[in-house]
Structures are given as C-alpha cells and as structure tokens.
Design a protein around this motif. Sequence first.
Motif, mmCIF file in Angstrom:
data_model
loop_
_atom_site.group_PDB
_atom_site.id
_atom_site.type_symbol
_atom_site.label_atom_id
_atom_site.label_comp_id
_atom_site.label_asym_id
_atom_site.label_seq_id
_atom_site.Cartn_x
_atom_site.Cartn_y
_atom_site.Cartn_z
ATOM 1 N N LEU A 29 8.685 10.310 -11.119
ATOM 2 C CA LEU A 29 7.572 9.819 -10.296
ATOM 3 C C LEU A 29 7.228 8.382 -10.668
ATOM 4 O O LEU A 29 7.041 7.526 -9.798
ATOM 5 C CB LEU A 29 6.346 10.722 -10.480
ATOM 6 N N LEU A 65 7.414 5.142 -8.231
ATOM 7 C CA LEU A 65 6.279 4.267 -7.929
ATOM 8 C C LEU A 65 6.593 2.819 -8.287
ATOM 9 O O LEU A 65 6.248 1.903 -7.538
ATOM 10 C CB LEU A 65 5.035 4.746 -8.672
ATOM 11 N N PHE A 94 4.746 4.158 5.611
ATOM 12 C CA PHE A 94 3.464 4.440 4.945
ATOM 13 C C PHE A 94 2.398 4.846 5.962
ATOM 14 O O PHE A 94 1.689 5.830 5.771
ATOM 15 C CB PHE A 94 2.973 3.209 4.175
ATOM 16 N N TYR A 138 1.374 -3.682 0.264
ATOM 17 C CA TYR A 138 0.660 -3.188 -0.920
ATOM 18 C C TYR A 138 -0.620 -2.458 -0.538
ATOM 19 O O TYR A 138 -0.975 -1.447 -1.141
ATOM 20 C CB TYR A 138 0.380 -4.328 -1.904
ATOM 21 N N LEU A 167 0.446 0.875 0.569
ATOM 22 C CA LEU A 167 0.945 1.671 -0.556
ATOM 23 C C LEU A 167 -0.221 2.309 -1.312
ATOM 24 O O LEU A 167 -0.197 3.496 -1.638
ATOM 25 C CB LEU A 167 1.778 0.781 -1.492
ATOM 26 N N VAL A 168 -1.263 1.517 -1.551
ATOM 27 C CA VAL A 168 -2.429 2.044 -2.262
ATOM 28 C C VAL A 168 -3.071 3.170 -1.455
ATOM 29 O O VAL A 168 -3.373 4.248 -1.976
ATOM 30 C CB VAL A 168 -3.454 0.913 -2.535
ATOM 31 N N ALA A 189 -0.910 6.305 -1.323
ATOM 32 C CA ALA A 189 -0.913 7.023 -2.605
ATOM 33 C C ALA A 189 -2.188 7.854 -2.737
ATOM 34 O O ALA A 189 -2.146 9.038 -3.095
ATOM 35 C CB ALA A 189 -0.797 6.034 -3.762
ATOM 36 N N THR A 240 -2.101 10.769 -0.282
ATOM 37 C CA THR A 240 -1.159 11.807 -0.702
ATOM 38 C C THR A 240 -1.775 12.656 -1.812
ATOM 39 O O THR A 240 -1.710 13.884 -1.790
ATOM 40 C CB THR A 240 0.156 11.172 -1.192
ATOM 41 N N TRP A 241 -2.387 11.984 -2.775
ATOM 42 C CA TRP A 241 -3.084 12.698 -3.845
ATOM 43 C C TRP A 241 -4.127 13.641 -3.231
ATOM 44 O O TRP A 241 -4.218 14.811 -3.600
ATOM 45 C CB TRP A 241 -3.739 11.697 -4.799
#
Lengths: 350, 281
Positions: A27, A31, A53, A177, A180-181, A184, A187-188
């Motif tokens: 992972l 990342l 994304f 970016y 991406l943030v 992420a 997804t969490w």
Amino acid sequence: MDPAGTFATSFVRDQALIRTRWQWLALAAFLVALLIAPMFVGPRLVAIGIGIFITAVVVLGLQLNTGYSGQINLGQAAFMGVGAYTAGVLSTTFGVPFFLAIPLAGVSAALFGFIFGLSAARIKGFYLALTTIAAQFIFHFLILSLPTSWLGGSNGIIVAAPDFFGYRLSTDTHIYYLCLVVVALMTWGAYGIARSRQGRAFVAVRDDDVASGIMGINVTRTKALSFLVGAFYAGVGGALWAYYVRYVAVDQFTLIHSVWFIAMIIVGGMGSVTGALIGVVAIVLVQEGISTAGPIVAEAMPFLGGQISFAAMNIFLGGIIAAFLIFEPRGLMHRWIIMKRSYRVWPFPY
Amino acid sequence: MRDVTLRHEDGGTRSPASAQADRPDAGEALRADGITLTFGGVTALNEVSMSVKHDELVAVIGPNGAGKTSLLNCLSGFYKPQQGQIIFNGADITGKPVHEVAVMGLTRTFQGTHIFSGMTVIDNIMVGRHQHMRSSLFDAFFYPFRAREEEVQNRELVEEIIEFLEIETIRHQPVGSLGYGLRKRVDLGRALAQEPKLLLMDEPMAGMNTEEKEDLARFILDVREGKRIPVVLVEHDMGVVMDIADRVMVFDFGRKIAEGTPAQVQRDPAVLKAYLGGGAV
C-alpha cells in the motif's frame, strides 16, 4: 482469506483492512507511486489519472448505494452534476474556497439524492431504476429551464481555478494532487462505512428487508440514507470535475454516464469497495484505449468512417455489461479472490 | 469446555425476568387481547387472546392455515390487527412498526430462512447487535477509535453467541454457502444477539433431520433456562412440542381451541377433532 500462517489474534486485528506487513508495504509503495507519478509521466497520463480519480469517487458512492444497499441507481450522473454545479456556483459567484465548496457540493447532491431515496422506501428493483432515471431528466430540465443568469442554462458555467490561500491550483498536476487527496479520503470513508454498523445495515436491507426490520433496522431510513451517501460521493466527484474541467454543462452528466458507472461496479464486482476501484480503472483504461485507437483505425481504414471511436465505445459498453452478467456476474473482484485463495492453499485442495 | 450460557445477565443492558418482578405486570412478558385479523373476507385470527409469562416456553400448534404464523406476524408488527391490543412488558405495541417492536426487545426467527446470505456468519450476528450500537454514519466514514472500540466490544458478545451455538468453525463463511440446519442456527444467533426479552420462533424445526432437531431443541431449552428468555414456538413437530413446551396453545381456523400442558392438550377432544377430523372422536 489470510495467507497461510497468518491468524488474527484479536478482534481488532480480525477487522483490520490491512492484514499483513507485506500489504502495508504494498500500500505504501502504491501511494508513493501515485504521489510521484506526475513527475515521470506525460500530461496525457496525468489527465487519465485525474479521470480515474474523479470517476472513482462517484463510483464508490454508487457501490455503497447499489452494490451494498441493493438500491438500483441510474441517476448517479445527475447527482454528480448537482455537485458540479454547486461547486461551480459557490466558487465562481460566491467566492467560497474549494475545501468548503467540495463538501458543500456533496451535501447539495446528497439532498437531491435523498429525495429519490425516499421513493425507494415504497418501490424497488425495476421501478426504482425508472424513478432514478427521472432524476436525470429532472436535473436536465431544471438546469435548462432556470434563468440563464442562475446556472447558465445551455451555455453552462465557467468555473474559476481553485485557490488555496493565494496559491492557484491551475495546472493539471495541481488538480491531480487535489483529486488524489480527496479520493484517498473518500476511499477510506467507503471502507469505513462498508465494515461498520451502517454498512451491515445496508447489506442487510439488500439481502432481506423483512429480516432487517426485525433486527431493529429502520428499513426506510436505511434506504434513504444509502441514497444520501451515494449522492454525496457523486457530488464530491462532481465538484472535482468542475475544478478540473473548469466548465460545467448539462451534457456532461447524461444517462449514458450513469450507465457507465453501473457498468464499472458490475465489472469490478458488486458489494466490494476494492471491486469498485478495480472496475473504474479497468473501464477507464479501455475507454481511453478505444478513444486513442479510434482515429488511428479510422485513418488506416477510411471506409469505416470517422465515427469509429464513438461506435466502438458503445459496442464495448453494451458488450462488456452483457458479457460480465453472463460469464462473471460477481465481477473481477470475485475472480481475484478465487485466485488468491487457490494460490494460498496450494498445493492442498482446500 | 466453557459454560454454554451467555453472560448477558450481569451485563446490565437487558433486564432478566427477576429484575422485572417488581413491575405491576410482573408475571407477563406478553399479553394479547381479542386480536382479530382479516384479509378481505378471510378471518385469519378471530378474537385471539394469549399471554406469555417470563421464563415460559409456549408452543403454538394447529393444522395448516390455523393462523399460527399470522399470530406471530401480528405480535412482531408485520401485520396490524383490525381489533385487539398487544401489550409487551407493559407497553402497548399494537400496530407499531417492526423495527420499533424489535428495539423494545421482541424478536423472532423465521419459517424457512430469512438470512443475510451475502454476509458472513459473524456479520449476520453483528447485524443483531445493530440496535445496541450507536456509531453514526459520520463515525463510520472517519472510523475513529471509538467506532473501532464499539465494533470490538460487540464482536466479543457475538463470539459468545457463536460459541454457544457451536458454529465457531464457520464464523468467516458467507451464510449463503451454508446448509439449512446451520442457517437456522445463524438465524437464532442473530435473534439472540439482540438480547431479546421475548423470542418468537416460527417453525424452527421444519425441514430438519432428527439430529438437527435435537441440537436446536437443546439450544431452545438453553435459551429459555440459561438466558431466561421466554420463547413462543410455532411448531408442527409434535414430538418436539410435547418434549420441550411448558404450555401448548392449539389453534384451528383462527381460533384458540385449547390450551394447557402438553399432556392435557393431547387428551383434549377439540384438539383431536381438529387434527383427526370429526369422525375420529
């Protein structure tokens, strides 16, 4: 299934998402690769990355709504559009910073989705699918019928580049970016919802709404909540889209987009967060492949005509949905789990 | 081998029968008065009254179409009776939605299987903990420490139930892949995870072989005696009913035609008539 010799020795370990040291390493490496990728690849790949994304955020929401809760939703693109318009208007007209506009876009889409969630209380399956298609048409109708000074009507609206305390996120790399943030975090959140009390309630309602009631789950509320969550994700994805394209118009959010989103969760695997991500990557890559190959094929074989990309894309969409439903109805994720199990138990038969 | 009973009694979240002794309706977990349920012209239940005491295992029997399942559906809130009143632990639950009745502590298992087939055994039973957990959607999204703590605490209770039902080896399997007997056990486990104050069971033994029936009968007796949860059991298997029930109610054509201990009911002429036809008496 864990690798041979790996056993959870506590309930905390047993419910962990990442189960072995190697998974942590993988992972982390993944990342890091995503973080440094824009420095090494060309602008086209960065753009594809952004596309993946944004779509991933929208499809994660659809996965929670349709894959987990079993509420068929063919209006996800409209919910995304609501988010995109909200972010566009908030940032351009009212000067709201993007880090507030993105969640607010999610909230406004969630409210719009919630209305359709309420109808899910009374109808299901085929009829619900039709009702959510109505979301698409209501969305289009509203945007085109409202005064042009409000939402731009058929002209669409231009969105200013997001501004981060005086630093303008104007290039694709910046947006990469930002996305991406957000992806992420979302997804969490999706993994969290999937393994929590709420996620179990979603699956319970999908599998058996009679038994869910007797478990003390408010079925109506849970269905509406799943639309709320799904549309929130769509709204956040829409906001990212607005900041990326910097132009929002109704024809970016049509029924065919919603069908693509459904295709992604079918290909990836219904009822799996990882499956949703796999489906997004697989389909977006093939879409990009077709749109790259289209002009080349058209040039080589002029008798096919210039519309080859467009035609191939739709054949692919129909074909892939049909093929997966027939041959791999549980998606790529299911196939992956079977492969993983078989190599982990090898050379034993079980 | 551990004690097969759960430790709920000292957990404080549910009130065992003894704690309710000082209530005005001390003796009764459930009381139904004059329940009438009709579907169009068909009267499924006709002026049915019944009561269930704490610590009691009541069996409901009767020929097909006698109204047994309709009665259970009224009690658990799936049907709203046209007349009558249902009092559960002192509160009127007539016509309340199913999930509200469930949260008050009245749960049931189903005829056949109404199980969440896409989930593992653990998750199925964890769904039973739903009403006792507080994590919101917001908690689920960010999954802070307290959400994890809550999961783990409830998982411990679920593991006790898994141990009680002797299904440890299949805990991680999706329920859809299990055989019928095991599914029924998961169904019971899910109901027990709710820490019910009354358990209704709709034909739990149907379709089982003798061994599975014996296992399930043992679990039902453990539930009643070990956990002190009153049970209402709808069952066709007379052997089971006569062996484990404290009291039997016999239904025919929507009416209660007899009530008493298994031995009394077996000799009741009305019951013989219902089961064997008028000529046999």
